[in-house]
Design a protein around this motif. Structure first.
Motif, PDB file in Angstrom:
ATOM      1  N   ASP A 122      44.590  73.950  18.983  1.00  0.00           N
ATOM      2  CA  ASP A 122      43.405  74.107  19.823  1.00  0.00           C
ATOM      3  C   ASP A 122      43.739  74.451  21.267  1.00  0.00           C
ATOM      4  OD1 ASP A 122      41.076  73.700  18.145  1.00  0.00           O
ATOM      5  OD2 ASP A 122      41.921  71.709  17.788  1.00  0.00           O
ATOM      6  N   VAL A 160      39.451  74.309  25.761  1.00  0.00           N
ATOM      7  CA  VAL A 160      38.060  73.849  25.659  1.00  0.00           C
ATOM      8  C   VAL A 160      37.930  72.737  24.608  1.00  0.00           C
ATOM      9  CG1 VAL A 160      35.708  74.516  25.036  1.00  0.00           C
ATOM     10  CG2 VAL A 160      37.106  76.042  26.450  1.00  0.00           C
ATOM     11  N   ILE A 161      38.477  72.996  23.431  1.00  0.00           N
ATOM     12  CA  ILE A 161      38.350  72.002  22.359  1.00  0.00           C
ATOM     13  C   ILE A 161      39.232  70.783  22.663  1.00  0.00           C
ATOM     14  CG2 ILE A 161      38.762  71.577  19.894  1.00  0.00           C
ATOM     15  CD1 ILE A 161      37.700  74.409  19.371  1.00  0.00           C
ATOM     16  N   GLN A 162      40.385  71.012  23.294  1.00  0.00           N
ATOM     17  CA  GLN A 162      41.206  69.868  23.718  1.00  0.00           C
ATOM     18  C   GLN A 162      40.423  68.944  24.650  1.00  0.00           C
ATOM     19  OE1 GLN A 162      45.150  70.689  25.421  1.00  0.00           O
ATOM     20  NE2 GLN A 162      45.103  72.646  24.380  1.00  0.00           N
ATOM     21  N   THR A 205      42.709  78.137  19.209  1.00  0.00           N
ATOM     22  CA  THR A 205      41.283  78.347  19.396  1.00  0.00           C
ATOM     23  C   THR A 205      40.976  78.676  20.858  1.00  0.00           C
ATOM     24  OG1 THR A 205      40.951  75.986  19.759  1.00  0.00           O
ATOM     25  CG2 THR A 205      40.684  76.798  17.512  1.00  0.00           C
ATOM     26  N   GLY A 206      39.912  79.445  21.050  1.00  0.00           N
ATOM     27  CA  GLY A 206      39.504  79.811  22.404  1.00  0.00           C
ATOM     28  C   GLY A 206      38.970  81.229  22.410  1.00  0.00           C
ATOM     29  N   SER A 230      33.507  84.809  19.958  1.00  0.00           N
ATOM     30  CA  SER A 230      32.662  84.042  20.876  1.00  0.00           C
ATOM     31  C   SER A 230      31.338  84.720  21.249  1.00  0.00           C
ATOM     32  CB  SER A 230      33.442  83.749  22.162  1.00  0.00           C
ATOM     33  OG  SER A 230      33.764  84.954  22.819  1.00  0.00           O
ATOM     34  N   SER A 277      35.030  77.442  20.045  1.00  0.00           N
ATOM     35  CA  SER A 277      35.164  77.148  21.472  1.00  0.00           C
ATOM     36  C   SER A 277      33.950  77.561  22.299  1.00  0.00           C
ATOM     37  CB  SER A 277      36.412  77.835  22.030  1.00  0.00           C
ATOM     38  OG  SER A 277      37.562  77.286  21.429  1.00  0.00           O
ATOM     39  N   ARG A 322      32.038  74.974  24.536  1.00  0.00           N
ATOM     40  CA  ARG A 322      31.989  75.187  25.987  1.00  0.00           C
ATOM     41  C   ARG A 322      30.592  74.906  26.565  1.00  0.00           C
ATOM     42  NH1 ARG A 322      34.713  77.374  30.084  1.00  0.00           N
ATOM     43  NH2 ARG A 322      36.469  78.194  28.933  1.00  0.00           N
TER      44      ARG A 322
END
Lengths: 402, 266
Positions: B62, B65-67, B183-184, B215, B234, B238
């Protein structure tokens, strides 16, 4: 069942990684398996060790220090005298040569104390590879000197601000980089954990420590040591010195973990004192400090290099079968051993290695005057001068607290 | 073995001549209740399948953002059992529910016990980003016993042999990562995704869903042309991370989900 699976030490090890990395791990395994039987590769590595690392490293008997070890004789394997100041260079040169064989141009690494990062930056400079080192923000602050060293060597150092901002988070970040850049990048993992083939490969590059030390002790003392002591974070210096002695049944193998403020305090990095349970972290099934939900518990140690909630899977195996013993050494005990070796022998050890010295003090008292203890002095203490000076209250303006 | 809700949702979308939209949110962020509500908002705005994330301390697939969301969820005290609550909440909407989790929390909970609770909550199965079939014996057995989907990932770097073996071990659908990375959001999807989906279709009849870096509505529409499902994570998370307060977060989330849903419906 377990021995049919890939890369297992008993039940431990394996390859718990995103599929995206599997092809690279298989490529690495293929190259290193061939290389370890290729006289050309082995010859080049041996030549580098002779003319660059400074191998074989010597052994040094330390009688004045041994007076504090129940009178047992104590001998140090001087990995601190290697170029870059620790055992880490053994593994890094091997992996850097492999990187070149695989046609990759860029290396990344994680580092805790900075020793592995410095070694990787050094090998990258030597072989003309681009180098990025991930380091937890907390560690960049307590090991600032090594950050400067890596940058002087031309590496980019990236502080990691997620999670506990120490070694485990630097490993996460290195894996993230690797997934994105695996085509041209090799991840020079710095210890004997991670997905297969890293635990075995890194051990094999460090095995030279024990091979040399065993012969040197036999030559000088006419017998094998009663015990071999090494500090264990991820466990690379310990596996390196233990491995050649595993079949010598009379030789106790003793790993010393970061005991932090004491196991009872909860602020420690002792995986083997009943606090950790088998689980998966960073690609390997091994002992992990974790809660009931399988979330990793943050470790604590005065030593950045031992501040890691997991441990190499081969250590988990040696622990379970009873071949190796593991004990925590508190920050206080380690710093006392640091002070003692410095003032009785004129050798400043790395704080990591000071844990092994504290172990020798304990086991020496058990063995008494007939005992012979071999300690892996895995690194030198130059990087720790600031931490140690603060600890002992030796900096200007600190005298009052001393 | 019967078709899971997720399989049925994918089949129904296909019958409509479109790809399914799969939205990821971690349970426990901004709170457990808030995350359950956010998942319902996804469904209300056209998301077909909710991928329920189980926050983990060391999420190495990840991005930031997900972190961030996972870290805050853990600080907020989210527990493993909360994914089963989320599973029940999503199932109650009629949408498909899957749990995405790193392997250690399942291992610690016990694979069979975890599978039983998932099935009880109406969750169709698991997406396992750091578990490849080679290491998944416990999960293969537990998912068989409880009739759950096994969604393994394949990547542009997967060899032909591994595409074969990984898809053979999969149930429900195959998760094709659009690119090499974590991810992102990315500025473009690139050609790797369609190439990979083509390679996967040569070795399996399972539906293929594509995630990582998708996204925007335009990217969703682009992926929907060649995949059976489009996975967005993400960008949705966000909305909640950036929001000044939970209500604004839900409003932004609903608007983005509705916009993305247009991407699979035109």
């Amino acid at each position: 069942m377990s021995d049919t699976r890939i890369g297992r030490f008993g039940d431990y090890g394996g390859r718990y990684v995103p599929e995206a990395l599997v092809a690279a791990l298989e490529e690495l395994d293929e190259h290193r398996s061939k290389a370890m039987h290729d006289p050309g590769f082995l010859g080049e590595l041996a030549q580098l060790h002779r003319t660059y690392t400074g191998r074989p490293s010597i052994i040094t008997e330390v009688p004045r220090f041994a007076e504090h070890c129940g009178g047992a004789r104590v001998v140090l394997k001087r990995e601190d005298l290697n170029h870059t100041g620790s055992h880490k260079i053994n593994n890094v040169l091997g992996q850097a040569l492999l990187t070149r064989r695989m046609g990759k141009k860029r290396v990344i690494a994680e580092t805790g104390a900075g020793q592995h990062g410095v070694a990787t930056a050094t090998a990258a400079a030597l072989l003309g590879l681009e180098c990025v080192v991930y380091m937890g923000r907390v560690d960049t602050e307590r090991q600032a000197l090594n950050v400067a060293r890596m940058r002087l060597l031309g590496a980019e150092v990236v502080p990691v601000d997620h999670g506990s901002r120490t070694l485990k988070d630097a490993v996460n970040e290195a894996f993230r980089d690797w997934v994105a850049n695996v085509e041209d990048t090799h991840y020079v993992l710095g210890t004997v954990t991670g997905p297969y083939p890293f635990p075995e490969m890194v051990r094999d590059f460090h095995r030279i420590i024990g091979v040399e030390a065993r012969q040197q002790v036999l030559d000088q003392f006419g017998r094998l040591p009663d015990a071999v002591c090494a500090c264990v974070g991820g466990g690379s210096n310990a596996m390196g010195i233990f491995h050649r002695f595993v079949d010598d049944e009379g030789v106790r193998l003793i790993g010393l973990e970061g005991g932090g403020e004491g196991v009872a305090s909860g602020r420690h990095a002792s995986r083997f004192s009943g606090q950790a349970t088998p689980g998966v972290l960073h690609g390997a099934y091994t002992y992990v400090l974790q809660d009931d939900d399988g979330q990793t518990i943050e470790s604590h140690s005065v030593s950045a290099g031992l501040d890691y909630p997991s441990v190499g899977p081969e250590h988990s195996y040696l622990k379970d079968i009873g071949r190796a013993e593991y004990y925590p050494v508190t920050d206080d005990e380690a710093m006392e051993a640091f002070r003692l070796l410095s003032q009785t022998e004129g050798i400043l050890p790395a704080i990591e290695s000071a844990h092994a010295l504290a172990g020798a003090m304990r086991v020496g008292r058990e063995l008494g005057p007939d005992g012979l203890v071999l300690v892996n002095l895995s690194g030198r203490g130059d990087k720790d001068v600031d931490t140690a000076a603060r600890w002992f209250g030796l900096l200007p303006g600190q005298e009052d607290q001393a | 073995m019967s078709a899971s809700t997720v399989s049925k949702v994918l089949a129904a979308a296909k019958d409509d001549g479109r790809a399914a939209l799969i939205g990821y949110l971690p349970v426990g962020f901004p709170s457990v209740e808030g995350s359950l509500r956010a998942m319902e908002v996804l469904v209300e705005n056209g998301v077909d399948i909710v991928e329920i994330g189980l926050p983990y301390t060391d999420p190495l697939m990840d991005g930031p953002v997900i972190q961030t969301a996972a870290t805050r969820a853990l600080e907020g005290g989210v527990r493993v059992a909360d994914v089963f609550r989320a599973g029940r909440a999503v199932s109650a909407t009629g949408a498909g529910a899957l749990v995405m989790t790193y392997w250690n929390p399942v291992l610690r909970y016990g694979a069979d016990r975890f599978a039983a609770e998932l099935a009880g909550a109406g969750v169709s199965g698991l997406i396992t980003p750091d578990l490849v079939p080679d290491e998944a014996q416990d999960w293969l057995e537990a998912s068989e016993a409880h009739d759950l989907d096994r969604v393994f990932l394949v990547a542009p770097s997967s060899t032909p042999e591994r595409l074969q073996s990984t898809t053979a071990a999969s149930r429900g659908f195959v998760y094709a990562t659009a690119l090499m990375g974590v991810t992102g959001a990315r500025t473009s999807v690139g050609s790797a995704a369609s190439v990979l989906v083509g390679r996967v279709r040569e070795v399996t009849d399972l539906p293929v869903c594509v995630g990582l870096g998708v996204s925007t509505r335009e990217q969703v529409a682009e992926v929907a042309r060649f995949a059976d499902g489009v996975i967005v994570g993400s960008a949705l998370v966000r909305c909640l991370v950036d929001a000044p307060d939970p209500d604004t977060g839900l409003k932004d989330l609903g608007a983005l989900a509705a916009d993305l849903a247009q991407g699979v419906r035109r």
